[in-house]
Design an enzyme around this catalytic site. Structure first.
Site, PDB file in Angstrom:
ATOM      1  N   SER A   1       2.840  -1.751  10.407  1.00  0.00           N
ATOM      2  CA  SER A   1       4.422  -2.034  10.793  1.00  0.00           C
ATOM      3  C   SER A   1       5.127  -3.413  10.322  1.00  0.00           C
ATOM      4  O   SER A   1       5.986  -3.778  10.883  1.00  0.00           O
ATOM      5  CB  SER A   1       4.699  -1.484  12.155  1.00  0.00           C
ATOM      6  OG  SER A   1       4.169  -0.188  12.261  1.00  0.00           O
TER       7      SER A   1
ATOM      8  N   GLY B   1       2.764  -1.067   4.221  1.00  0.00           N
ATOM      9  CA  GLY B   1       2.652   0.355   3.911  1.00  0.00           C
ATOM     10  C   GLY B   1       4.240   0.790   3.704  1.00  0.00           C
ATOM     11  O   GLY B   1       4.677   0.673   2.738  1.00  0.00           O
ATOM     12  N   GLY B   2       4.736   1.356   4.796  1.00  0.00           N
ATOM     13  CA  GLY B   2       6.057   2.168   4.643  1.00  0.00           C
ATOM     14  C   GLY B   2       7.232   0.933   3.987  1.00  0.00           C
ATOM     15  O   GLY B   2       8.035   1.586   3.155  1.00  0.00           O
TER      16      GLY B   2
ATOM     17  N   ASN C   1       0.884  -1.214   0.116  1.00  0.00           N
ATOM     18  CA  ASN C   1       0.157   0.124  -0.004  1.00  0.00           C
ATOM     19  C   ASN C   1       0.809   1.147  -0.128  1.00  0.00           C
ATOM     20  O   ASN C   1       1.604   1.611   0.974  1.00  0.00           O
ATOM     21  CB  ASN C   1      -0.958  -0.152   1.208  1.00  0.00           C
ATOM     22  CG  ASN C   1      -1.843   1.304   1.497  1.00  0.00           C
ATOM     23  OD1 ASN C   1      -1.784   2.081   0.680  1.00  0.00           O
ATOM     24  ND2 ASN C   1      -2.252   1.376   2.670  1.00  0.00           N
ATOM     25  N   TRP C   2       1.180   1.728  -1.350  1.00  0.00           N
ATOM     26  CA  TRP C   2       2.077   2.800  -1.356  1.00  0.00           C
ATOM     27  C   TRP C   2       1.604   4.301  -0.862  1.00  0.00           C
ATOM     28  O   TRP C   2       2.171   5.332  -0.929  1.00  0.00           O
ATOM     29  CB  TRP C   2       2.288   3.186  -2.851  1.00  0.00           C
ATOM     30  CG  TRP C   2       3.117   1.917  -3.292  1.00  0.00           C
ATOM     31  CD1 TRP C   2       3.372   0.829  -2.731  1.00  0.00           C
ATOM     32  CD2 TRP C   2       3.721   1.850  -4.706  1.00  0.00           C
ATOM     33  NE1 TRP C   2       4.312  -0.118  -3.635  1.00  0.00           N
ATOM     34  CE2 TRP C   2       4.241   0.670  -4.773  1.00  0.00           C
ATOM     35  CE3 TRP C   2       3.525   2.538  -5.775  1.00  0.00           C
ATOM     36  CZ2 TRP C   2       4.873   0.335  -5.893  1.00  0.00           C
ATOM     37  CZ3 TRP C   2       4.266   2.318  -7.022  1.00  0.00           C
ATOM     38  CH2 TRP C   2       4.925   0.833  -7.207  1.00  0.00           C
ATOM     39  N   LYS C   3       0.285   4.196  -0.443  1.00  0.00           N
ATOM     40  CA  LYS C   3      -0.377   5.428   0.169  1.00  0.00           C
ATOM     41  C   LYS C   3      -0.188   6.591  -0.700  1.00  0.00           C
ATOM     42  O   LYS C   3      -0.134   6.539  -1.894  1.00  0.00           O
ATOM     43  CB  LYS C   3      -0.049   5.685   1.485  1.00  0.00           C
ATOM     44  CG  LYS C   3      -0.049   4.440   2.519  1.00  0.00           C
ATOM     45  CD  LYS C   3       0.004   4.599   3.947  1.00  0.00           C
ATOM     46  CE  LYS C   3      -0.104   3.642   4.786  1.00  0.00           C
ATOM     47  NZ  LYS C   3      -0.373   3.622   6.086  1.00  0.00           N
TER      48      LYS C   3
ATOM     49  N   GLU D   1      -5.583  -4.685  10.691  1.00  0.00           N
ATOM     50  CA  GLU D   1      -4.701  -3.373  10.985  1.00  0.00           C
ATOM     51  C   GLU D   1      -4.963  -2.922  12.086  1.00  0.00           C
ATOM     52  O   GLU D   1      -5.809  -1.749  11.963  1.00  0.00           O
ATOM     53  CB  GLU D   1      -4.671  -2.752   9.866  1.00  0.00           C
ATOM     54  CG  GLU D   1      -4.575  -3.296   8.243  1.00  0.00           C
ATOM     55  CD  GLU D   1      -3.840  -2.079   7.436  1.00  0.00           C
ATOM     56  OE1 GLU D   1      -2.783  -2.606   6.944  1.00  0.00           O
ATOM     57  OE2 GLU D   1      -4.352  -1.161   7.249  1.00  0.00           O
TER      58      GLU D   1
ATOM     59  N   GLU E   1      -6.795   5.109   7.865  1.00  0.00           N
ATOM     60  CA  GLU E   1      -6.692   6.584   7.296  1.00  0.00           C
ATOM     61  C   GLU E   1      -7.864   7.120   6.639  1.00  0.00           C
ATOM     62  O   GLU E   1      -8.181   8.303   6.851  1.00  0.00           O
ATOM     63  CB  GLU E   1      -5.464   6.540   6.515  1.00  0.00           C
ATOM     64  CG  GLU E   1      -4.078   6.399   7.460  1.00  0.00           C
ATOM     65  CD  GLU E   1      -3.027   5.666   6.496  1.00  0.00           C
ATOM     66  OE1 GLU E   1      -3.128   5.591   5.507  1.00  0.00           O
ATOM     67  OE2 GLU E   1      -2.166   5.426   7.331  1.00  0.00           O
TER      68      GLU E   1
ATOM     69  N   HIS F   1      -9.821   1.258   4.903  1.00  0.00           N
ATOM     70  CA  HIS F   1      -8.374   1.677   5.466  1.00  0.00           C
ATOM     71  C   HIS F   1      -8.706   2.816   6.688  1.00  0.00           C
ATOM     72  O   HIS F   1      -9.556   3.721   6.729  1.00  0.00           O
ATOM     73  CB  HIS F   1      -7.538   2.281   4.532  1.00  0.00           C
ATOM     74  CG  HIS F   1      -5.926   2.207   5.327  1.00  0.00           C
ATOM     75  ND1 HIS F   1      -5.622   3.279   6.244  1.00  0.00           N
ATOM     76  CD2 HIS F   1      -4.939   1.332   4.935  1.00  0.00           C
ATOM     77  CE1 HIS F   1      -4.444   2.633   6.390  1.00  0.00           C
ATOM     78  NE2 HIS F   1      -4.015   1.743   5.797  1.00  0.00           N
TER      79      HIS F   1
ATOM     80  N   GLY G   1       2.000   2.317  10.821  1.00  0.00           N
ATOM     81  CA  GLY G   1       3.067   3.509  10.428  1.00  0.00           C
ATOM     82  C   GLY G   1       3.740   3.835  12.104  1.00  0.00           C
ATOM     83  O   GLY G   1       4.462   5.136  12.100  1.00  0.00           O
TER      84      GLY G   1
HETATM   85  P1  PGA Z   1       2.400   0.597   7.760  1.00  0.00           P
HETATM   86  O1  PGA Z   1       0.976   0.901   6.848  1.00  0.00           O
HETATM   87  O2  PGA Z   1       3.258  -0.881   6.913  1.00  0.00           O
HETATM   88  O3  PGA Z   1       3.377   1.609   7.201  1.00  0.00           O
HETATM   89  O4  PGA Z   1       2.426   0.400   9.126  1.00  0.00           O
HETATM   90  C1  PGA Z   1       0.355  -0.250   6.723  1.00  0.00           C
HETATM   91  C2  PGA Z   1      -1.197   0.043   6.195  1.00  0.00           C
HETATM   92  O5  PGA Z   1      -1.346   1.216   6.502  1.00  0.00           O
HETATM   93  O6  PGA Z   1      -1.683  -0.588   5.150  1.00  0.00           O
END
Ligand code: PGA
Length: 256
Positions: free
Chosen positions: A213, A234-235, A9-11, A168, A98, A96, A174
């Site tokens: 994470s 994500g990251g 997930n490149w956000k 999640e 976010e 998600h 994050g």
């Molecule tokens: P993260 O994000 O790996 O940076 O914690 C995961 C996500 O939000 O899908």
């Protein structure tokens, strides 16, 4: 043999140029071997077309990070699942945390998106998870129950097993602090038990990814858990080498 789904997930990172470099570097890392694992990248909308072009003759799958639930209409700034399908997206992330937090997406909207994606034959990745405070107050299962029940309200029984769930925990996204193995296994197992009993689905047919994470250091432990079927990353997906290491770990574990 377990078949993992490893999704990046490149956000809201990478412009169209950076996205192309990232996916090309990733392909160079992973295309050397036969892959049993399903690998998915979810770039920002603006990069979908460019990335689609690069991966078209590869096994890499394309996904979007969000969509509207209508096919078309006067919805300024929105993108429909049909438009994403036309571009080659096979997966769409919805719900998600976010989006729930910053864009006030509620369960009703998420439920409409879920139905629209499934009706089109695409695969939704439905994100669910509790906050730190909710976990501390032993509310995790109540929160997940509510999120699942509301999202599943209008979907057909035959579609249940097509929904990929991404567990999640909000406090792990994050932050660099992932769920412990015990927390992840216990919650994943609970999610599978809940969905299989409430919706009469086969437990073995359900796919539950872990997100929050996950990185090249902790992926082996998390992916080795009985009820973890992959990761939403994500990251750590923004670095091709790190993401490739996670994929390699999934490959190794699936062969055990
Ligand atoms: P993260 O994000 O790996 O940076 O914690 C995961 C996500 O939000 O899908």
């Amino acid at each position: 043999m377990k078949k993992f789904l490893i999704a990046g997930n490149w956000k809201m990172f990478t412009n169209v140029f950076e996205s192309k470099i990232l996916v090309e570097t990733l392909l160079a890392e992973i295309s050397k071997k036969e892959m049993h694992t399903t690998v998915l990248v979810c770039p920002p909308f603006t990069s979908l077309c460019g990335v689609a072009e690069i991966i078209k003759d590869t096994d890499l799958k394309l996904g979007a990070q969000n969509c509207h639930f209508e096919e078309k209409g006067a919805f300024t700034g929105e993108v429909s699942p049909q438009m994403l399908q036309f571009l080659g997206c096979e997966y769409i992330i919805i719900g998600h945390s976010e989006r729930r937090t910053h864009f006030k997406e509620d369960d009703e909207i998420i439920s409409k998106k879920l139905s629209a994606i499934l009706d089109l034959g695409l695969t939704p990745i439905l994100c669910i998870g509790e906050t730190f405070e909710q976990r501390m107050n032993n509310l995790t299962n109540d929160i997940l129950t509510n999120q699942i029940e509301k999202a599943f309200e209008n979907i057909k029984k035959a579609h249940i097993k097509k929904v990929v769930i991404a567990y999640e925990p909000v406090w792990a996204i994050g932050t660099g602090i992932s769920a412990t193995s015990e927390q992840a296994q216990e919650t994943h197992s609970w999610i599978k038990d809940f969905i299989s009993s409430k919706y009469e689905a086969n437990r073995e047919d359900l796919t539950v990814l872990y997100g929050g994470s996950m990185n090249d250091k902790n992926c082996h432990e998390l992916l080795s858990l009985a009820d973890v079927d992959g990761g939403l990353i994500g990251g750590a997906s923004l670095n091709a080498e790190t993401f490739a290491t996670i994929i390699e770990n999934a490959e190794k574990i699936s062969k055990i």
